[in-house]
Design a protein around this motif. Sequence first.
Motif, PDB file in Angstrom:
ATOM      1  N   ASP A 174       0.832  -1.193   0.000  1.00 27.50           N
ATOM      2  CA  ASP A 174       0.000   0.000   0.000  1.00 27.50           C
ATOM      3  C   ASP A 174       0.873   1.252   0.000  1.00 27.50           C
ATOM      4  OD1 ASP A 174       0.900   0.495   2.648  1.00 27.50           O
ATOM      5  OD2 ASP A 174      -0.781  -0.616   3.498  1.00 27.50           O
ATOM      6  N   GLY A 175       0.238   2.421  -0.073  1.00 24.26           N
ATOM      7  CA  GLY A 175       0.979   3.671  -0.225  1.00 24.26           C
ATOM      8  C   GLY A 175       1.998   3.925   0.867  1.00 24.26           C
ATOM      9  N   ALA A 176       1.585   3.750   2.131  1.00 22.44           N
ATOM     10  CA  ALA A 176       2.484   4.039   3.245  1.00 22.44           C
ATOM     11  C   ALA A 176       3.669   3.084   3.263  1.00 22.44           C
ATOM     12  CB  ALA A 176       1.715   3.955   4.562  1.00 22.44           C
ATOM     13  N   ASN A 177       3.401   1.784   3.077  1.00 20.70           N
ATOM     14  CA  ASN A 177       4.492   0.811   3.060  1.00 20.70           C
ATOM     15  C   ASN A 177       5.386   1.006   1.844  1.00 20.70           C
ATOM     16  OD1 ASN A 177       4.424  -0.987   5.379  1.00 20.70           O
ATOM     17  ND2 ASN A 177       2.426  -1.647   4.648  1.00 20.70           N
ATOM     18  N   GLY A 178       4.776   1.352   0.710  1.00 16.77           N
ATOM     19  CA  GLY A 178       5.564   1.603  -0.495  1.00 16.77           C
ATOM     20  C   GLY A 178       6.526   2.762  -0.306  1.00 16.77           C
ATOM     21  N   GLU A 179       6.050   3.828   0.329  1.00 11.91           N
ATOM     22  CA  GLU A 179       6.902   4.991   0.595  1.00 11.91           C
ATOM     23  C   GLU A 179       8.060   4.613   1.519  1.00 11.91           C
ATOM     24  OE1 GLU A 179       7.999   8.935   0.062  1.00 11.91           O
ATOM     25  OE2 GLU A 179       6.204   7.993  -0.803  1.00 11.91           O
ATOM     26  N   ALA A 180       7.771   3.809   2.537  1.00  8.46           N
ATOM     27  CA  ALA A 180       8.816   3.378   3.468  1.00  8.46           C
ATOM     28  C   ALA A 180       9.863   2.526   2.761  1.00  8.46           C
ATOM     29  CB  ALA A 180       8.190   2.596   4.628  1.00  8.46           C
ATOM     30  N   ILE A 181       9.413   1.630   1.873  1.00  6.92           N
ATOM     31  CA  ILE A 181      10.356   0.780   1.139  1.00  6.92           C
ATOM     32  C   ILE A 181      11.215   1.628   0.203  1.00  6.92           C
ATOM     33  CG2 ILE A 181      10.524  -1.015  -0.633  1.00  6.92           C
ATOM     34  CD1 ILE A 181       9.987  -2.058   2.210  1.00  6.92           C
ATOM     35  N   MET A 182      10.635   2.645  -0.432  1.00  5.72           N
ATOM     36  CA  MET A 182      11.415   3.552  -1.285  1.00  5.72           C
ATOM     37  C   MET A 182      12.536   4.201  -0.491  1.00  5.72           C
ATOM     38  SD  MET A 182       8.946   5.597  -3.948  1.00  5.72           S
ATOM     39  CE  MET A 182       7.433   5.791  -3.032  1.00  5.72           C
ATOM     40  N   ASP A 183      12.196   4.715   0.684  1.00  2.43           N
ATOM     41  CA  ASP A 183      13.201   5.367   1.517  1.00  2.43           C
ATOM     42  C   ASP A 183      14.306   4.386   1.907  1.00  2.43           C
ATOM     43  OD1 ASP A 183      11.817   7.745   1.415  1.00  2.43           O
ATOM     44  OD2 ASP A 183      10.807   7.452   3.339  1.00  2.43           O
ATOM     45  N   LEU A 184      13.906   3.162   2.277  1.00  2.27           N
ATOM     46  CA  LEU A 184      14.892   2.157   2.669  1.00  2.27           C
ATOM     47  C   LEU A 184      15.777   1.755   1.496  1.00  2.27           C
ATOM     48  CD1 LEU A 184      12.691  -0.113   4.959  1.00  2.27           C
ATOM     49  CD2 LEU A 184      14.675   1.228   5.669  1.00  2.27           C
ATOM     50  N   LEU A 185      15.173   1.605   0.321  1.00  2.00           N
ATOM     51  CA  LEU A 185      15.918   1.186  -0.859  1.00  2.00           C
ATOM     52  C   LEU A 185      17.017   2.190  -1.198  1.00  2.00           C
ATOM     53  CD1 LEU A 185      15.987  -0.995  -3.090  1.00  2.00           C
ATOM     54  CD2 LEU A 185      14.410   0.409  -4.403  1.00  2.00           C
ATOM     55  N   PHE A 186      16.668   3.460  -1.209  1.00  3.65           N
ATOM     56  CA  PHE A 186      17.663   4.478  -1.517  1.00  3.65           C
ATOM     57  C   PHE A 186      18.646   4.659  -0.360  1.00  3.65           C
ATOM     58  CE2 PHE A 186      14.719   5.256  -4.878  1.00  3.65           C
ATOM     59  CZ  PHE A 186      15.484   5.778  -5.913  1.00  3.65           C
ATOM     60  N   GLY A 187      18.185   4.424   0.854  1.00  5.21           N
ATOM     61  CA  GLY A 187      19.089   4.485   1.997  1.00  5.21           C
ATOM     62  C   GLY A 187      20.139   3.396   1.945  1.00  5.21           C
ATOM     63  N   LEU A 188      19.726   2.178   1.569  1.00  3.89           N
ATOM     64  CA  LEU A 188      20.671   1.078   1.442  1.00  3.89           C
ATOM     65  C   LEU A 188      21.664   1.351   0.320  1.00  3.89           C
ATOM     66  CD1 LEU A 188      18.247  -1.964   1.831  1.00  3.89           C
ATOM     67  CD2 LEU A 188      19.990  -1.232   3.466  1.00  3.89           C
ATOM     68  N   ARG A 189      21.166   1.907  -0.774  1.00  3.29           N
ATOM     69  CA  ARG A 189      22.070   2.268  -1.873  1.00  3.29           C
ATOM     70  C   ARG A 189      23.129   3.245  -1.395  1.00  3.29           C
ATOM     71  NH1 ARG A 189      20.396   6.969  -5.687  1.00  3.29           N
ATOM     72  NH2 ARG A 189      20.697   7.838  -3.613  1.00  3.29           N
ATOM     73  N   ASP A 190      22.700   4.273  -0.662  1.00  6.00           N
ATOM     74  CA  ASP A 190      23.643   5.285  -0.190  1.00  6.00           C
ATOM     75  C   ASP A 190      24.621   4.703   0.831  1.00  6.00           C
ATOM     76  OD1 ASP A 190      22.362   7.105  -1.803  1.00  6.00           O
ATOM     77  OD2 ASP A 190      21.103   7.916  -0.209  1.00  6.00           O
ATOM     78  N   ARG A 191      24.107   3.834   1.697  1.00  2.00           N
ATOM     79  CA  ARG A 191      24.950   3.293   2.768  1.00  2.00           C
ATOM     80  C   ARG A 191      26.034   2.375   2.221  1.00  2.00           C
ATOM     81  NH1 ARG A 191      24.028  -0.716   6.907  1.00  2.00           N
ATOM     82  NH2 ARG A 191      21.976  -1.187   6.070  1.00  2.00           N
ATOM     83  N   HIS A 192      25.707   1.624   1.180  1.00  2.00           N
ATOM     84  CA  HIS A 192      26.665   0.655   0.639  1.00  2.00           C
ATOM     85  C   HIS A 192      27.300   1.105  -0.671  1.00  2.00           C
ATOM     86  CE1 HIS A 192      25.535  -1.996   3.807  1.00  2.00           C
ATOM     87  NE2 HIS A 192      24.327  -2.250   3.337  1.00  2.00           N
ATOM     88  N   GLY A 193      26.865   2.245  -1.219  1.00  3.43           N
ATOM     89  CA  GLY A 193      27.458   2.752  -2.450  1.00  3.43           C
ATOM     90  C   GLY A 193      27.170   1.908  -3.667  1.00  3.43           C
ATOM     91  N   ALA A 194      26.032   1.222  -3.672  1.00  5.10           N
ATOM     92  CA  ALA A 194      25.712   0.329  -4.787  1.00  5.10           C
ATOM     93  C   ALA A 194      25.124   1.097  -5.964  1.00  5.10           C
ATOM     94  CB  ALA A 194      24.718  -0.745  -4.331  1.00  5.10           C
ATOM     95  N   THR A 195      25.262   0.523  -7.144  1.00  5.45           N
ATOM     96  CA  THR A 195      24.556   0.996  -8.333  1.00  5.45           C
ATOM     97  C   THR A 195      23.187   0.327  -8.325  1.00  5.45           C
ATOM     98  OG1 THR A 195      26.624   1.224  -9.569  1.00  5.45           O
ATOM     99  CG2 THR A 195      24.591   1.045 -10.849  1.00  5.45           C
ATOM    100  N   LEU A 196      22.133   1.102  -8.533  1.00  4.12           N
ATOM    101  CA  LEU A 196      20.764   0.599  -8.403  1.00  4.12           C
ATOM    102  C   LEU A 196      20.032   0.677  -9.737  1.00  4.12           C
ATOM    103  CD1 LEU A 196      18.230  -0.258  -6.747  1.00  4.12           C
ATOM    104  CD2 LEU A 196      17.930   2.161  -6.160  1.00  4.12           C
ATOM    105  N   VAL A 197      19.463  -0.456 -10.154  1.00  2.00           N
ATOM    106  CA  VAL A 197      18.590  -0.499 -11.324  1.00  2.00           C
ATOM    107  C   VAL A 197      17.248  -1.053 -10.858  1.00  2.00           C
ATOM    108  CG1 VAL A 197      18.213  -1.386 -13.652  1.00  2.00           C
ATOM    109  CG2 VAL A 197      20.543  -0.916 -12.863  1.00  2.00           C
ATOM    110  N   LEU A 198      16.180  -0.330 -11.141  1.00  2.00           N
ATOM    111  CA  LEU A 198      14.884  -0.800 -10.662  1.00  2.00           C
ATOM    112  C   LEU A 198      13.807  -0.664 -11.730  1.00  2.00           C
ATOM    113  CD1 LEU A 198      12.908   1.848  -9.759  1.00  2.00           C
ATOM    114  CD2 LEU A 198      14.705   2.029  -8.050  1.00  2.00           C
ATOM    115  N   VAL A 199      12.919  -1.637 -11.723  1.00  2.00           N
ATOM    116  CA  VAL A 199      11.720  -1.627 -12.561  1.00  2.00           C
ATOM    117  C   VAL A 199      10.572  -1.117 -11.707  1.00  2.00           C
ATOM    118  CG1 VAL A 199       9.993  -3.106 -13.665  1.00  2.00           C
ATOM    119  CG2 VAL A 199      12.419  -3.508 -14.081  1.00  2.00           C
ATOM    120  N   THR A 200       9.801  -0.183 -12.232  1.00  2.00           N
ATOM    121  CA  THR A 200       8.700   0.339 -11.439  1.00  2.00           C
ATOM    122  C   THR A 200       7.591   0.914 -12.312  1.00  2.00           C
ATOM    123  OG1 THR A 200       8.118   1.828  -9.604  1.00  2.00           O
ATOM    124  CG2 THR A 200       9.737   2.646 -11.196  1.00  2.00           C
TER     125      THR A 200
END
Length: 228
Positions: A174-200
């Motif tokens: 749902d919207g609230a959980n989706g927003e939280a996952i977005m924040d976590l996804l980009f946070g993990l990218r920043d924390r580990h310096g990964a290159t991110l490719v996503l389908v959405t």
Amino acid sequence: MTSVLSLKDVRLALESNAGLVEILHGITLDVAAGETLGLIGPSGSGKSSLLMLMGGLERASSGTITALDQDLTHMNEDGLARFRRENMGVVFQSFHLIPTMTALENVATPLELAGHADAFDRAAEELEAVGLGHRADHYPSQMSGGEQQRVALARAAAPRPKLLLADEPTGNLDGANGEAIMDLLFGLRDRHGATLVLVTHSRALAARCDRVIRLRDGRVDTAQEAAK
């Protein structure tokens, strides 16, 4: 910038009851180190198929795919599995957690397979990072969809991958959980310096990417390609 993922004239055709079906038609693109690339387009345009090719989870019918200077096109299945284990994290829309394992065990499994002696300590750290330290001993059936996707994110991030691939990571939420996952996804990218490719299909998620590529009928829709 250095390219960590490169596709040259990649095509994918699969057999079906109706004969050979052309899925992707001559895709050529490069993804730079540290970049976040969004793949968008209507259902059936080839987005998920393209992501699976990037992860070595599907084989191209022709063309070449290079990731981190390794030619995925000619690797055997064992080589591809080893490459993914050492370099990639993959997040699916449907979580793909092991139902008989706790959250902690699910996250620790790829680390154990890679031979990390501190697998469970690192798994616990990643669960804390996604706000689920208190759910470490719970099984997937005891968690909500949003919590299961957090576990899946922690599992993908735990090996510190150089490449993080996500296929509709908010699609079942749902919207609230989706927003939280977005924040976590980009946070993990920043924390580990990964290159991110996503389908959405999410405009909000696509808007947070450095670059967006639209696919239509198995081709890059160059008229709609946008860079921020």
